[in-house]
Design a protein around this motif. Structure first.
Motif, short mmCIF file in Angstrom:
data_model
loop_
_atom_site.label_atom_id
_atom_site.label_comp_id
_atom_site.label_asym_id
_atom_site.label_seq_id
_atom_site.Cartn_x
_atom_site.Cartn_y
_atom_site.Cartn_z
N ARG A 91 7.71 -70.21 13.95
CA ARG A 91 7.61 -71.16 12.83
C ARG A 91 8.99 -71.59 12.35
O ARG A 91 9.26 -72.78 12.16
CB ARG A 91 6.83 -70.52 11.70
CG ARG A 91 6.67 -71.41 10.48
CD ARG A 91 5.96 -70.68 9.36
NE ARG A 91 4.63 -70.25 9.78
CZ ARG A 91 3.84 -69.47 9.03
NH1 ARG A 91 4.28 -69.03 7.87
NH2 ARG A 91 2.65 -69.13 9.48
N LEU A 95 10.90 -75.40 12.56
CA LEU A 95 11.49 -76.06 11.40
C LEU A 95 12.97 -76.35 11.62
O LEU A 95 13.47 -77.43 11.28
CB LEU A 95 11.30 -75.20 10.15
CG LEU A 95 9.86 -75.09 9.62
CD1 LEU A 95 9.81 -74.06 8.49
CD2 LEU A 95 9.35 -76.43 9.14
N THR A 98 13.48 -79.30 14.01
CA THR A 98 13.20 -80.58 13.36
C THR A 98 14.38 -81.05 12.51
O THR A 98 14.81 -82.21 12.60
CB THR A 98 11.94 -80.46 12.48
OG1 THR A 98 10.83 -80.06 13.29
CG2 THR A 98 11.63 -81.79 11.80
#
Length: 493
Positions: A91, A95, A98
């Motif tokens: 996770r 992030l 991105t």
């Protein structure tokens, strides 16, 4: 993917992480991520003169194109590692990818110096999230044995290739596509890494704990930024001037406050200070900090020597770094083969001494030098030695660390490299500038660069001494395993 006992909830850590049958997907994703992060550390070096001309950077301001990334990266890595442990490796990795991709896109469209520096800082924040998460995911997927040695060999080769090829790619892009493409080049790689990570093994469930210590991260980053700023500004203010003394004093106070917060915070500290009781963690990070300081300075000095003293263009300068890139990859492959028979500490000593020898050879550069005699030979020696160090230092830094702290240990290792790089470039760059003086003649410039490279060799010798005195003697890895070695190549299904 995970074996859970009855009543085991999603937020509770499982007793044992059972990797998927296709760990090659995880390895491929981590390899692409590491290549991208390493490439971004060096891809802008060759393009700095064009960046300065295009956006109007001053001589001092231009260094912050490098420092903004390195300081945000190094200062927030501990928070990134803790977030990976707390919220899940995959996770946090998604992030971070991105943010890294968006920051790279923004930096390519920068119109003013402040815009590019801000984009580089945002890249550093994204890298601080994705780098420790990726390394922790790799550690969890390959916990021991020959598979771990091979996996870390692939990781180190991509780490080395990204850093070394970044100069080649940066030179080609700068000359033939424009300096903005040294930022744009990260966007497709980030997109590719996102797709690969989405399908990778998510790793063990997140560890339960309190919220990460954001205040500690802010104090650490601010303290390191002021420390570097104080060192860099010694070209205008002497070490004993009130400006320098005040700046360094505030930096020391912020770093001391960081240590106090880590001891007393009610939140989950960025790093449990007791982790440094592990001699492998302490020794590997000290070694890594000194190697990072030497290597960052070397890329900077050699790039400037080729362009400003020997008069080489950006693209050809990048090509001239290709032997270094190939040497690092060769050293990384050799480290995998030797890693089955030699202890990690032995490889760190051998690699450190080889790299120091190459740097000492670099220290003989002169205004009448040539690529063949002054750059090629030392590049090969130093690069092979550097490649030998990469996988062993990672494996050593995470040895004996509890599974729920692997993200923290990985972040600490990356942080020591980046902080070392920023401090080393600031300190050795200042020393070289003072030796060069106001004269920008080839003789004066090469004299300053040679001094900086020689001091880099001294830092590497100090790293070897740390490996010999701090790290414990260990036996070479076992030649055989009782578990099967899953394939490391990406699955096609």
């Amino acid at each position: 993917m995970f074996r859970k006992s009855a009543g085991h909830t999603e937020n509770e850590p499982a007793m044992t992480h059972i990797p998927t049958a296709r760990p090659g997907r995880t390895l491929t994703a981590v390899a692409v991520v590491q290549f991208m992060v390493s490439l971004d550390l060096s891809v802008v070096n060759v393009g700095l003169p064009q960046i300065a001309a295009g956006l109007g950077f001053s001589a001092v301001g231009l260094t912050w194109v490098i420092h903004a990334y390195a300081l945000a990266f190094g200062g927030l890595l501990l928070l990134g590692g803790k977030a990976a442990d707390r919220y899940g490796r995959r996770r946090v990795l998604l992030l971070g990818l991105t943010l890294f991709g968006l920051a790279s896109l923004s930096g390519g469209f920068a119109q003013e110096p402040g815009h590019l520096v801000a984009a580089r800082a945002a890249q550093g924040i994204g890298a601080a999230a994705l780098a420790p998460a990726a390394l922790a995911l790799l550690t969890a997927t390959f916990p021991a044995g020959r598979a771990r040695i091979r996996a870390f060999g692939v990781w180190s080769a991509m780490n080395a290739a990204g850093g070394a090829l970044g100069v080649l790619i940066g030179g080609l892009l700068t000359e033939y596509a424009g300096w903005r493409w040294v930022m744009f080049v990260n966007v497709p790689m980030a997109a590719c890494a996102l797709a690969l990570t989405w399908r990778a093994d998510p790793g063990p469930p997140p560890a339960r704990g309190g919220r990460p210590d954001v205040l500690g991260a802010v104090l650490a980053t601010a303290g390191m930024t002021l420390l570097v700023f104080g060192i860099v500004r010694t070209d205008h203010y002497s070490w004993t001037s009130p400006v320098t003394v005040t700046t360094l004093g505030i930096a020391a106070a912020l770093l001391a406050a960081f240590l106090h917060v880590e001891r007393t915070t009610a939140r989950d500290p960025l790093i449990r200070l007791g982790l440094f009781n592990n001699r492998s963690v302490t020794g590997a990070n000290a070694y890594n900090l000194l190697v990072g300081a030497a290597m960052a300075s070397a890329f900077y000095f050699v790039s400037l020597y080729l362009q400003r003293v020997l008069g080489t263009g950006p693209a050809l300068t990048g090509v001239m770094f290709l032997p270094f890139a190939l040497g690092v990859v060769a050293g990384s492959v050799l480290a995998v083969k030797l890693g089955y028979r030699l202890a990690p500490r032995t490889l760190l000593v051998i690699g450190g001494l080889l790299t120091a020898t190459g740097f000492a050879w670099f220290g003989l550069i002169g205004p009448d030098g040539t690529f063949t005699t002054d750059v090629l030979g030392p590049s090969i020696v130093a690069s092979v030695g550097f490649g030998l160090c990469l996988a062993p230092v990672v494996s050593t830094a995470t040895a004996g660390v509890a599974p729920h702290e692997t993200g923290t240990a990985s972040g600490l290792l990356n942080s020591s490299r980046q902080i070392g790089a920023s401090l080393g470039l600031a300190a050795l760059g200042t020393v070289a500038y003072n030796r060069t003086g106001p004269a920008a003649t080839p003789e004066a410039l090469s004299d300053g660069y040679a001094l900086g490279l020689t001091l880099g060799a001294a830092l590497l010798v100090a790293a070897v001494l740390i490996a010999l005195t701090v790290l414990r003697r260990t036996n070479p890895p076992a030649q055989a395993e009782h578990t099967t070695d899953p394939g490391l190549l990406p699955s096609v299904d």
